[in-house]
Scaffold this active site. Sequence first.
Site, PDB file in Angstrom:
ATOM      1  N   ASN A 240     -28.684 -73.270  24.829  1.00 20.04           N
ATOM      2  CA  ASN A 240     -30.097 -73.597  25.066  1.00 20.04           C
ATOM      3  C   ASN A 240     -30.727 -74.120  23.790  1.00 20.04           C
ATOM      4  OD1 ASN A 240     -31.720 -71.313  23.724  1.00 20.04           O
ATOM      5  ND2 ASN A 240     -30.237 -70.181  24.955  1.00 20.04           N
ATOM      6  N   CYS A 241     -31.555 -75.125  23.937  1.00 19.74           N
ATOM      7  CA  CYS A 241     -32.121 -75.727  22.731  1.00 19.74           C
ATOM      8  C   CYS A 241     -33.510 -76.295  22.971  1.00 19.74           C
ATOM      9  CB  CYS A 241     -31.179 -76.778  22.166  1.00 19.74           C
ATOM     10  SG  CYS A 241     -30.249 -77.691  23.371  1.00 19.74           S
ATOM     11  N   VAL A 242     -34.330 -75.541  23.678  1.00 21.34           N
ATOM     12  CA  VAL A 242     -35.720 -75.953  23.828  1.00 21.34           C
ATOM     13  C   VAL A 242     -36.648 -74.949  23.142  1.00 21.34           C
ATOM     14  CG1 VAL A 242     -37.544 -76.532  25.469  1.00 21.34           C
ATOM     15  CG2 VAL A 242     -35.213 -77.173  25.962  1.00 21.34           C
TER      16      VAL A 242
END
Lengths: 427, 122
Positions: A240-242
Site C-alpha cells: 500500500n502506498c497512499v
Amino acid sequence: MKLEQGLIYIKDVVGGSENAVKDGVLTVDVEGLKAHLLEDPKVKAVEVDFAKPGDHTRIVPVKDVIEPRFNFDRVNGFPGMTVKYNECGNGRVNVLRGAAVVTIGDAVGFQEGVIDMWGEGALWTPFSKTYNIVVDITPIDGVDPHEHETIVRMAGLRAGTYVGLAAENATVDEVKTWELGPMKEEAEKYPDLPKVAYVQMTISQGLLHDVYMYGVDVKEIIPTWFHPNEELDSAIVSGNCVAACDKITTYQHQTNPLTEDLYEQHGKTINYIGNILSPELTTLDGKFRNCDYTAKLCEQLGADGVIVSEEGYGNPDSDLVMICKRLETRGIKTALVTDECSGWDGTSQPLTDTAPEAVAVVSSGNVSKVVELEPADKVLGNLKAAETVAGGWAGCVGEDGSLKVELNAVIGATSEIGYHNASVKLY
Amino acid sequence: MIVVTNNPLLHAEPNALFVDGSFRDVLVKVRDLVYSGHELVTHPLFASLGMMFSPYRTVVLGESCGRASDFEMELVEHAIQTYDQATEGRVRLHEYDDDYAWMDRSLYYSAMEDQGLVVAGK
C-alpha cells in the site's frame, strides 16, 4: 522459533563493482543492480541514486522502503513473493542495519510519500537517518496501475535482496536473537505473568491498499495467528502506498518495534504469546467478521491483555474501535496504538469512531500537523509529484520549491507501530 | 443493492444511484438512505488520507429493511464529520481527477469481490 540477526552497522554507501561492506561502508554494484532489475521484461528502465543523511535531497513519491538482508538458512529473498515459499523465522540472517532500498515512481498521479534527508523534513521521517539506495523503476508502456504497482513492488523486494548480498560475508557488529517457544512451554516458564498478544491491523482493500504475507493477499484471509519471528524475517510485505504518514513499509514490518518491545518484556513483565494479523476490509460484513474473529482468537489463546496497532486512517478506525470493544467485553485489557487527524490546530475529534471501552490509547501523532519544508537542492523521483504532494490541494508549493504540507505527506511521520520520530512531551 | 456514486466511470453501473455532486454530497445521500433503513454494505470512507482528497466516492448499500441501524447511523454521521475535518479549508486541484476516478472504481470492484459479487463488464 529462533531467529538470529547479525547486524552490520552501515555508516556510508558508495557505488562500485561489487556488493560488499568494509568498515561500515556499503558498496553497491549499481550496474549489476540495474541489470538484475531489468531481467523483469516488464521493467523498461531503472535509475539508481543514493540519498544520505544530511544531503539536501528530497525523495518523492516513495512507494516502499526495504531493509537489505541475506538469509543463510532458507531460500534468500521474500518467500512467496520473490522466491518460492519457505518458512520464515528460524535460522540466521545478516542485516545491513542503517541501509535501506527506497522505491519511487507514480502509479497514479496524486501520490504522496516524501522523504527529506535534511532540515525540518528530516525530523519527521525515520528514513532520513538511513543510507538510502533509491531505485526509480519505469515499467514498459501500456501497463495499468495494478500492474505498475506490482512491478515496482517486486523490483523493490528484488533490489533489497540484491543489495543484501553484501551482508553475506560482512563482519557482523552485533548479534540479536529472537526466540519464543510454543505457548505451552512459555506458559510453564512464566506461569505468573499475564499473557499478552499483539494484534496487527493492516490495510487490505485493493489497489495501493494491500499487504501480503508469504505472498498471500491478506484481504483474502480471515485473521490469523503468526509467530513474531516470521514478520521480523520478511514474511510480510507492504503493497500500500497512499497513506504515506501511517503506512507500514516493508522495512517497518521487518523491524516492527512493537514486536521487539514485546519481546523485551517477555519473561519480565509479560508472557508474549504471539501476533495476530487482522486485515482491515472495506465491507461492513468483512469488518464484523474480522473483528469478531480477532477477538475470538485472542480469547481462545488465553490472552489477558492485547496491544492493537492500526494502519491507515478513515474506515480502519471502525475496525480499531470494534476490536477494542470486543476484547474488553471479553474481559481482555486492550491498548490501542493509532495516529490522529485532529485538524491543523490539533483540537478536533482525533478518530472517526470512538468507544467508551477505548481507555488506553497511544497516539503516534497528529497527521494534520502542518510542516514547512525548505526547497531541495536535488529531487529524486518526480518533481511534479512534489508539486501536488498535499494530495491534490492547491497552495502548498512556494515559488522557490518549498512545501507547506501536512504530516500525512511524509513517509512514516506518524507510524502506528511506533517506528517514527514523534514523541510526547509532558507539561 | 444500491451503488451511490458520483464517479463518472460508474454512471452506467447497474443499480447506480448517481449523485451529481461532490464526495460530501455522496456521503449525505448515503446518510439519508441509512436513516431510511438501508444497510451499509461498504464503509463510507476510504482507508487512507490520500484518498480522502478524492473528488469521487462510491458507497454500496443494501435494500431498505425498514428500520435504521443505530450503529450505522452513528458510523455514517462520524464519517461525514471526519470528512469535513480532514478536508476543511483547502482549495482543490483538478489535475488528477481522472486518476481518482480510476482508483475509486478499482476499490469499488475489490469491495464487490470481497462480497462475493461479480461486477459485470469489469
